[in-house]
Design a protein around this motif. Sequence first.
Motif, PDB file in Angstrom:
ATOM      1  N   ALA A 106      47.531  53.386  38.197  1.00 37.01           N
ATOM      2  CA  ALA A 106      47.038  54.569  38.116  1.00 37.01           C
ATOM      3  C   ALA A 106      46.996  55.389  39.172  1.00 37.01           C
ATOM      4  CB  ALA A 106      46.012  55.092  37.204  1.00 37.01           C
ATOM      5  N   ALA A 107      46.422  55.114  40.134  1.00 35.89           N
ATOM      6  CA  ALA A 107      46.100  55.588  41.681  1.00 35.89           C
ATOM      7  C   ALA A 107      47.191  55.161  42.661  1.00 35.89           C
ATOM      8  CB  ALA A 107      44.696  55.518  42.229  1.00 35.89           C
ATOM      9  N   LYS A 108      47.727  56.351  43.536  1.00 36.12           N
ATOM     10  CA  LYS A 108      48.618  55.947  44.328  1.00 36.12           C
ATOM     11  C   LYS A 108      47.820  55.392  45.722  1.00 36.12           C
ATOM     12  CE  LYS A 108      50.067  60.201  44.944  1.00 36.12           C
ATOM     13  NZ  LYS A 108      50.965  61.409  45.618  1.00 36.12           N
ATOM     14  N   GLY A 109      48.757  54.368  46.386  1.00 34.00           N
ATOM     15  CA  GLY A 109      48.324  53.981  47.751  1.00 34.00           C
ATOM     16  C   GLY A 109      48.160  52.268  47.612  1.00 34.00           C
ATOM     17  N   GLN A 110      47.745  51.781  48.496  1.00 36.97           N
ATOM     18  CA  GLN A 110      47.710  50.161  48.637  1.00 36.97           C
ATOM     19  C   GLN A 110      46.540  49.836  47.674  1.00 36.97           C
ATOM     20  OE1 GLN A 110      47.254  49.208  52.823  1.00 36.97           O
ATOM     21  NE2 GLN A 110      49.424  49.315  53.115  1.00 36.97           N
ATOM     22  N   PHE A 111      46.920  48.243  47.043  1.00 41.58           N
ATOM     23  CA  PHE A 111      45.921  47.787  46.318  1.00 41.58           C
ATOM     24  C   PHE A 111      46.015  46.360  46.708  1.00 41.58           C
ATOM     25  CE2 PHE A 111      49.942  47.770  43.786  1.00 41.58           C
ATOM     26  CZ  PHE A 111      49.772  46.487  43.433  1.00 41.58           C
ATOM     27  N   MET A 112      44.918  45.489  46.498  1.00 38.80           N
ATOM     28  CA  MET A 112      45.020  44.091  46.300  1.00 38.80           C
ATOM     29  C   MET A 112      43.946  43.674  45.410  1.00 38.80           C
ATOM     30  SD  MET A 112      44.237  41.473  49.397  1.00 38.80           S
ATOM     31  CE  MET A 112      43.971  39.627  48.893  1.00 38.80           C
ATOM     32  N   LYS A 113      44.251  42.899  44.388  1.00 35.49           N
ATOM     33  CA  LYS A 113      43.248  42.530  43.246  1.00 35.49           C
ATOM     34  C   LYS A 113      43.494  41.024  43.188  1.00 35.49           C
ATOM     35  CE  LYS A 113      42.740  46.804  42.182  1.00 35.49           C
ATOM     36  NZ  LYS A 113      41.296  47.301  42.461  1.00 35.49           N
ATOM     37  N   THR A 114      42.442  40.466  42.469  1.00 34.08           N
ATOM     38  CA  THR A 114      42.255  39.160  42.339  1.00 34.08           C
ATOM     39  C   THR A 114      41.979  38.848  40.826  1.00 34.08           C
ATOM     40  OG1 THR A 114      39.761  39.066  42.518  1.00 34.08           O
ATOM     41  CG2 THR A 114      41.198  38.718  44.649  1.00 34.08           C
ATOM     42  N   VAL A 115      42.381  37.695  40.560  1.00 27.94           N
ATOM     43  CA  VAL A 115      42.035  36.994  39.189  1.00 27.94           C
ATOM     44  C   VAL A 115      41.415  35.565  39.246  1.00 27.94           C
ATOM     45  CG1 VAL A 115      42.913  36.444  36.930  1.00 27.94           C
ATOM     46  CG2 VAL A 115      43.830  38.371  38.091  1.00 27.94           C
ATOM     47  N   SER A 116      40.330  35.352  38.848  1.00 31.79           N
ATOM     48  CA  SER A 116      39.593  34.046  38.891  1.00 31.79           C
ATOM     49  C   SER A 116      39.819  33.155  37.656  1.00 31.79           C
ATOM     50  CB  SER A 116      38.201  34.206  38.788  1.00 31.79           C
ATOM     51  OG  SER A 116      37.851  34.871  40.156  1.00 31.79           O
ATOM     52  N   VAL A 117      40.429  31.899  37.783  1.00 34.20           N
ATOM     53  CA  VAL A 117      40.798  30.939  36.696  1.00 34.20           C
ATOM     54  C   VAL A 117      39.971  30.042  36.678  1.00 34.20           C
ATOM     55  CG1 VAL A 117      42.578  29.748  35.787  1.00 34.20           C
ATOM     56  CG2 VAL A 117      43.094  31.783  36.992  1.00 34.20           C
ATOM     57  N   THR A 118      39.211  29.472  35.759  1.00 31.86           N
ATOM     58  CA  THR A 118      38.482  28.413  35.646  1.00 31.86           C
ATOM     59  C   THR A 118      39.148  27.357  34.397  1.00 31.86           C
ATOM     60  OG1 THR A 118      36.503  29.456  35.740  1.00 31.86           O
ATOM     61  CG2 THR A 118      36.049  27.606  34.898  1.00 31.86           C
ATOM     62  N   THR A 119      39.409  26.081  34.787  1.00 27.44           N
ATOM     63  CA  THR A 119      40.030  25.229  33.801  1.00 27.44           C
ATOM     64  C   THR A 119      39.159  23.912  33.717  1.00 27.44           C
ATOM     65  OG1 THR A 119      40.942  23.962  35.618  1.00 27.44           O
ATOM     66  CG2 THR A 119      42.263  25.765  34.968  1.00 27.44           C
ATOM     67  N   SER A 120      39.591  23.305  32.534  1.00 26.24           N
ATOM     68  CA  SER A 120      38.722  22.099  32.211  1.00 26.24           C
ATOM     69  C   SER A 120      38.542  21.258  33.223  1.00 26.24           C
ATOM     70  CB  SER A 120      39.307  21.702  30.812  1.00 26.24           C
ATOM     71  OG  SER A 120      40.674  21.089  31.045  1.00 26.24           O
ATOM     72  N   ASP A 121      39.701  21.163  34.087  1.00 25.51           N
ATOM     73  CA  ASP A 121      39.765  20.343  35.289  1.00 25.51           C
ATOM     74  C   ASP A 121      38.654  20.446  36.270  1.00 25.51           C
ATOM     75  OD1 ASP A 121      40.978  17.859  36.434  1.00 25.51           O
ATOM     76  OD2 ASP A 121      41.229  19.534  38.037  1.00 25.51           O
ATOM     77  N   SER A 122      38.317  21.714  36.471  1.00 28.08           N
ATOM     78  CA  SER A 122      37.480  22.090  37.654  1.00 28.08           C
ATOM     79  C   SER A 122      36.498  23.458  37.051  1.00 28.08           C
ATOM     80  CB  SER A 122      38.231  22.450  38.843  1.00 28.08           C
ATOM     81  OG  SER A 122      37.404  22.963  39.991  1.00 28.08           O
ATOM     82  N   LYS A 123      35.248  23.192  37.178  1.00 31.31           N
ATOM     83  CA  LYS A 123      34.375  24.564  36.899  1.00 31.31           C
ATOM     84  C   LYS A 123      34.286  25.430  38.033  1.00 31.31           C
ATOM     85  CE  LYS A 123      33.873  22.489  33.316  1.00 31.31           C
ATOM     86  NZ  LYS A 123      34.738  22.732  32.013  1.00 31.31           N
ATOM     87  N   THR A 124      34.967  24.981  39.204  1.00 27.76           N
ATOM     88  CA  THR A 124      34.923  25.970  40.338  1.00 27.76           C
ATOM     89  C   THR A 124      36.334  26.975  40.105  1.00 27.76           C
ATOM     90  OG1 THR A 124      34.031  24.338  41.867  1.00 27.76           O
ATOM     91  CG2 THR A 124      35.262  26.274  42.710  1.00 27.76           C
ATOM     92  N   PRO A 125      35.824  28.156  39.915  1.00 26.53           N
ATOM     93  CA  PRO A 125      37.102  29.139  39.796  1.00 26.53           C
ATOM     94  C   PRO A 125      38.325  28.987  40.862  1.00 26.53           C
ATOM     95  CG  PRO A 125      35.098  30.317  39.259  1.00 26.53           C
ATOM     96  CD  PRO A 125      34.812  28.994  40.040  1.00 26.53           C
ATOM     97  N   LYS A 126      39.444  29.243  40.535  1.00 27.86           N
ATOM     98  CA  LYS A 126      40.459  29.205  41.407  1.00 27.86           C
ATOM     99  C   LYS A 126      40.800  30.859  41.579  1.00 27.86           C
ATOM    100  CE  LYS A 126      44.049  28.087  43.820  1.00 27.86           C
ATOM    101  NZ  LYS A 126      43.709  27.433  45.037  1.00 27.86           N
TER     102      LYS A 126
END
Length: 136
Positions: A106-126
């Motif tokens: 929606a907004a013009k310009g640069q962006f950087m976003k993240t997504v955290s993923v937790t799996t059954s193998d590791s409770k520490t999010p990737k």
Amino acid sequence: MKKLKITALLAVLACSSFYAGVFPVENTSVVKIMADAIKWKSESIDVGNIPQGKPKLIRFEFTNTSSKPIVIENVSPSCGCTTADYTKNPILPGKKGFVEASYNAAAKGQFMKTVSVTTSDSKTPKTLSFKGVVVS
């Protein structure tokens, strides 16, 4: 005094065989072992220029390199401008799965976003990331 030195030496030798199997011989950490269960095709994606007003779909693919099925338990985008989808079924050893992020450009310009993923193998999010520039 000589008996004390011999006793101390024997105590050290007796304990060293016990601890030999407890401490790892190689410089392998538990974090590295857990991280190797999933091999991401890319953990960071540069989407380049994207048009304003059109949501952009970013797909992160991975392979289960472990010997057991892996389940994605949680996927959390870093902001409300991003939604996520992912493989819902268990990913069998050697099989592929995905995490998708849909970014509302929606907004013009640069962006950087993240997504955290937790799996059954590791409770520490990737943390997966994507960046680009929204242009009109």
